[in-house]
Design a protein around this motif. Sequence first.
Motif, PDB file in Angstrom:
ATOM      1  N   GLN A 287      14.238   5.397   9.279  1.00  0.00           N
ATOM      2  CA  GLN A 287      13.163   6.242   8.750  1.00  0.00           C
ATOM      3  C   GLN A 287      11.963   6.577   9.667  1.00  0.00           C
ATOM      4  O   GLN A 287      11.156   7.440   9.568  1.00  0.00           O
ATOM      5  CB  GLN A 287      12.925   5.641   7.135  1.00  0.00           C
ATOM      6  CG  GLN A 287      14.245   5.594   6.551  1.00  0.00           C
ATOM      7  CD  GLN A 287      14.754   6.950   6.306  1.00  0.00           C
ATOM      8  OE1 GLN A 287      14.296   7.940   5.899  1.00  0.00           O
ATOM      9  NE2 GLN A 287      16.158   7.001   6.658  1.00  0.00           N
ATOM     10  N   VAL A 288      11.669   5.544  10.356  1.00  0.00           N
ATOM     11  CA  VAL A 288      10.493   5.402  11.431  1.00  0.00           C
ATOM     12  C   VAL A 288      10.448   6.807  12.051  1.00  0.00           C
ATOM     13  O   VAL A 288       9.367   7.266  12.465  1.00  0.00           O
ATOM     14  CB  VAL A 288      10.605   4.247  12.335  1.00  0.00           C
ATOM     15  CG1 VAL A 288       9.485   4.301  13.350  1.00  0.00           C
ATOM     16  CG2 VAL A 288      10.450   2.930  11.285  1.00  0.00           C
ATOM     17  N   TYR A 289      11.678   7.194  12.603  1.00  0.00           N
ATOM     18  CA  TYR A 289      11.652   8.403  13.687  1.00  0.00           C
ATOM     19  C   TYR A 289      11.308   9.663  12.522  1.00  0.00           C
ATOM     20  O   TYR A 289      11.032  10.510  13.151  1.00  0.00           O
ATOM     21  CB  TYR A 289      12.865   8.394  14.248  1.00  0.00           C
ATOM     22  CG  TYR A 289      13.177   7.024  14.852  1.00  0.00           C
ATOM     23  CD1 TYR A 289      12.403   6.841  16.206  1.00  0.00           C
ATOM     24  CD2 TYR A 289      14.205   6.074  14.392  1.00  0.00           C
ATOM     25  CE1 TYR A 289      12.426   5.518  16.802  1.00  0.00           C
ATOM     26  CE2 TYR A 289      14.079   4.910  15.326  1.00  0.00           C
ATOM     27  CZ  TYR A 289      13.135   4.744  16.128  1.00  0.00           C
ATOM     28  OH  TYR A 289      13.383   3.620  16.958  1.00  0.00           O
ATOM     29  N   LYS A 290      11.595   9.670  11.307  1.00  0.00           N
ATOM     30  CA  LYS A 290      11.483  10.853  10.373  1.00  0.00           C
ATOM     31  C   LYS A 290       9.900  10.848  10.443  1.00  0.00           C
ATOM     32  O   LYS A 290       9.610  11.998  10.324  1.00  0.00           O
ATOM     33  CB  LYS A 290      12.063  10.675   9.121  1.00  0.00           C
ATOM     34  CG  LYS A 290      11.894  11.593   8.129  1.00  0.00           C
ATOM     35  CD  LYS A 290      12.524  11.498   6.841  1.00  0.00           C
ATOM     36  CE  LYS A 290      13.800  11.359   6.719  1.00  0.00           C
ATOM     37  NZ  LYS A 290      14.478  11.337   5.543  1.00  0.00           N
ATOM     38  N   VAL A 291       9.420   9.746  10.231  1.00  0.00           N
ATOM     39  CA  VAL A 291       7.811   9.502  10.125  1.00  0.00           C
ATOM     40  C   VAL A 291       7.145  10.309  11.379  1.00  0.00           C
ATOM     41  O   VAL A 291       6.170  11.120  11.600  1.00  0.00           O
ATOM     42  CB  VAL A 291       7.203   8.010   9.684  1.00  0.00           C
ATOM     43  CG1 VAL A 291       5.816   8.462   9.817  1.00  0.00           C
ATOM     44  CG2 VAL A 291       7.925   7.768   8.488  1.00  0.00           C
ATOM     45  N   ARG A 292       7.850   9.877  12.635  1.00  0.00           N
ATOM     46  CA  ARG A 292       7.195  10.078  13.930  1.00  0.00           C
ATOM     47  C   ARG A 292       7.240  11.754  14.067  1.00  0.00           C
ATOM     48  O   ARG A 292       6.575  12.504  14.500  1.00  0.00           O
ATOM     49  CB  ARG A 292       8.192   9.380  15.083  1.00  0.00           C
ATOM     50  CG  ARG A 292       7.534   9.363  16.441  1.00  0.00           C
ATOM     51  CD  ARG A 292       7.241  10.758  17.030  1.00  0.00           C
ATOM     52  NE  ARG A 292       8.728  11.057  17.414  1.00  0.00           N
ATOM     53  CZ  ARG A 292       9.212  12.096  17.947  1.00  0.00           C
ATOM     54  NH1 ARG A 292       8.141  13.118  18.136  1.00  0.00           N
ATOM     55  NH2 ARG A 292      10.336  12.404  18.252  1.00  0.00           N
TER      56      ARG A 292
END
Length: 752
Positions: A287-292
């Motif tokens: 999910q980190v990369y969704k935020v990025r």
Amino acid sequence: MSNGQCLDSGTQCHTPTFPAEAGGGGQASGYVIHPRVQAVMVAARFHGVELDPSEAISRAAKGTPSAASLSEWAESAGMWARAVRLRWRQLLHIAEDAGPVVLLLTDGSATLMVGANADRNVVFVRDPRALASELTLAVDELRLERIWSGEAVLVRARRGRMETDAPFTLGWLSGLVLHEKRSLRDIGLASLTLSFLTIFPPLLVMTVVDKVLTHHSYSTLLLLATILAITTIYEAVLGYARRLIVMVVGARLDAKLNLHVFNRLLRLPLDYFERHPAGETMHKVAQVYKVREFLTGKLLATFLDMMTLAVLLPFLFYLNSSLAFIVLACSILIVVIVLIYLRPLQRAFSKVVVAEAEKAAALGETIFGVKTVKSLALEPQRRMLWDMRVAEAGRWRLAFGKLANWPQTIVNPIERFMSIGVVLIGAYIALADKSGYAVGALFAFMMLSMRVAQPLSGLARLIENYEEVGAAISEAGSVLNRPLEYDAVSRGLRPQLSGAIAFDDVTFTYGTTKIPALDRVTFAIPAGTMLGIVGRSGSGKSTLTRLLQGINRDHSGFVKIDGNDVREINLRHLRQSFGVVLQENFLFRGSICENIIAGRPGLTLSDTVRAARLAGAEEFIERMPNGYETIIEEGSPNLSGGQRQRLAIARALITDPRILILDEAMSALDPESEAVLHANLLRIAHGRTMIIVSHRLSSLIDCDQILVLESGKGVDIAPHRVLLERCSIYRQLWSQQNRHLANQGLHHAKAS
């Protein structure tokens, strides 16, 4: 200077031999400390931190340690360190109280810059192998540049909390984005320029309608066409540059996030991974990369559109204030509608998040346990579980989609009115205007109105997307914001361990139960002891070894190694003093040699062969098609259980640990492998403390001491023969395992 290299030909250089005790020892695990390693150790000692040279040896691999590897080594010990390239002017302005600066010389050695005098235009250097009381050497720019290319390592104690240790929140991520100040400034300037350029086409259209068509002016038309061509080319080039900068910023953020996330995962305690499915963890971290994507995608695009709005909105009011008020009112209405649906959407999406996490956990568990699934023919059961998880996730995602469809349905007519209705109202205004100039303004307004409506509508949808991003941050934070092993890894004592172990009234209880796994266990063994640990399943055997390794540190009583409480020992230093072989050992994808030297990549093939021979693995490795270069695939399908176990033992021995733990390590061995290992057991135990946890009491006969555990309590500790006489539990376990020998003797007696 090191290596006898003089900076001043007229000055006799003093190059003392480096004593074994100075700087933490002249050797580490049989390696003479490299001058560069020694220089960083001296610089770290200035700040009160003692570095372990063996860690630098393992990081440097073969050859001269690089600035990057030295910096990583100091960072891993809890210091702030940077590999940099400095100029002479920068050296002169480094403050004296900043501590020594490690200068890496072109011949592979190093020196310490311990001061500077800008008035005399000299710096003061000292051989890192010399005593601190010895005189330093003043060097000017010309002499230093002969042997120094500018590479240096800056080292200091860490001040406060690292930025990477801050909680994973939207604020932290925003700060990460804002670190790209120069790139963001360039993007902002390009966007502002493009916003002004968007005004030119409507202005040209308005001029064509009001001037060219009215007065039939061909010269004006040619001029306008030239201006339009120039602005179009300039806008295309500027747009390309802006997109390129955005891609560069995205690539940098991806790299930083990848490093940050992986480092945080490695620093999580082991019990977290034991209590959470791997698939669930991987889903949450992803999910980190969704935020990025949100920060560098929708958020950045909306921010740039708002800059366009700030430029265009005044111009719209200039063209027609009545129509501009209508567009602004419709946009505000869209925002209000989205805000009304915000809370219900948040509740619905939380159900989607939970369902997706459970689906990911089921998928990960099936993939990681596919051998068991295939061997037990569990495909129907796993398929049924997967169908349930997919159905649950689909149901909640459909419910969320239905709810999210309502604001979109309500907003669509408003957006259509902004595009078509405003044109009709503008046409009515133009018909009522007798001057004839309102037609050109209407065309210009039509071209610009949607450019204004788009960012306002985008801002409304951004609020809606923020809920999804907020949930993603919460999911990722539930993993990344857990307590880390940082303090224990980077701080604490680094004693030279010999292997004396003592448990003093130790009690430990796992968080999931109230029954102690270890209950007031007390015993002590001297260094070099071969200790066996026996007991029924659940008696606390593996828990005892976990406490020794510092995996669980919240116990009462004292676990001591050489008189040092394990909670006060640097965690990395503690674990590097251990060699551990488990019942099930994981081998990495790569060659056999790479797996054996995984803990010390700087070692050679001869070291690998020596460890393999000691573990009884040499024979089967040499029969492999490529010997030590044979590739082990993921899951090691090309190796038997016994072969994997012997490789794991060789991997544990390659670091020459002071304490070796074999936790049911012989249970997976075939009789031949077990016989080879038993034959080498005394050689393996020589010079180190060995702890053998085993259900097979026959494998513990040669142990100096055997500790008997029962329900977490230490029942007795003594050699095998003594325990047979005085310990009923041990005698019962021995009788159960050797009943066949007694029956065999009875048959012989009857036959005779």
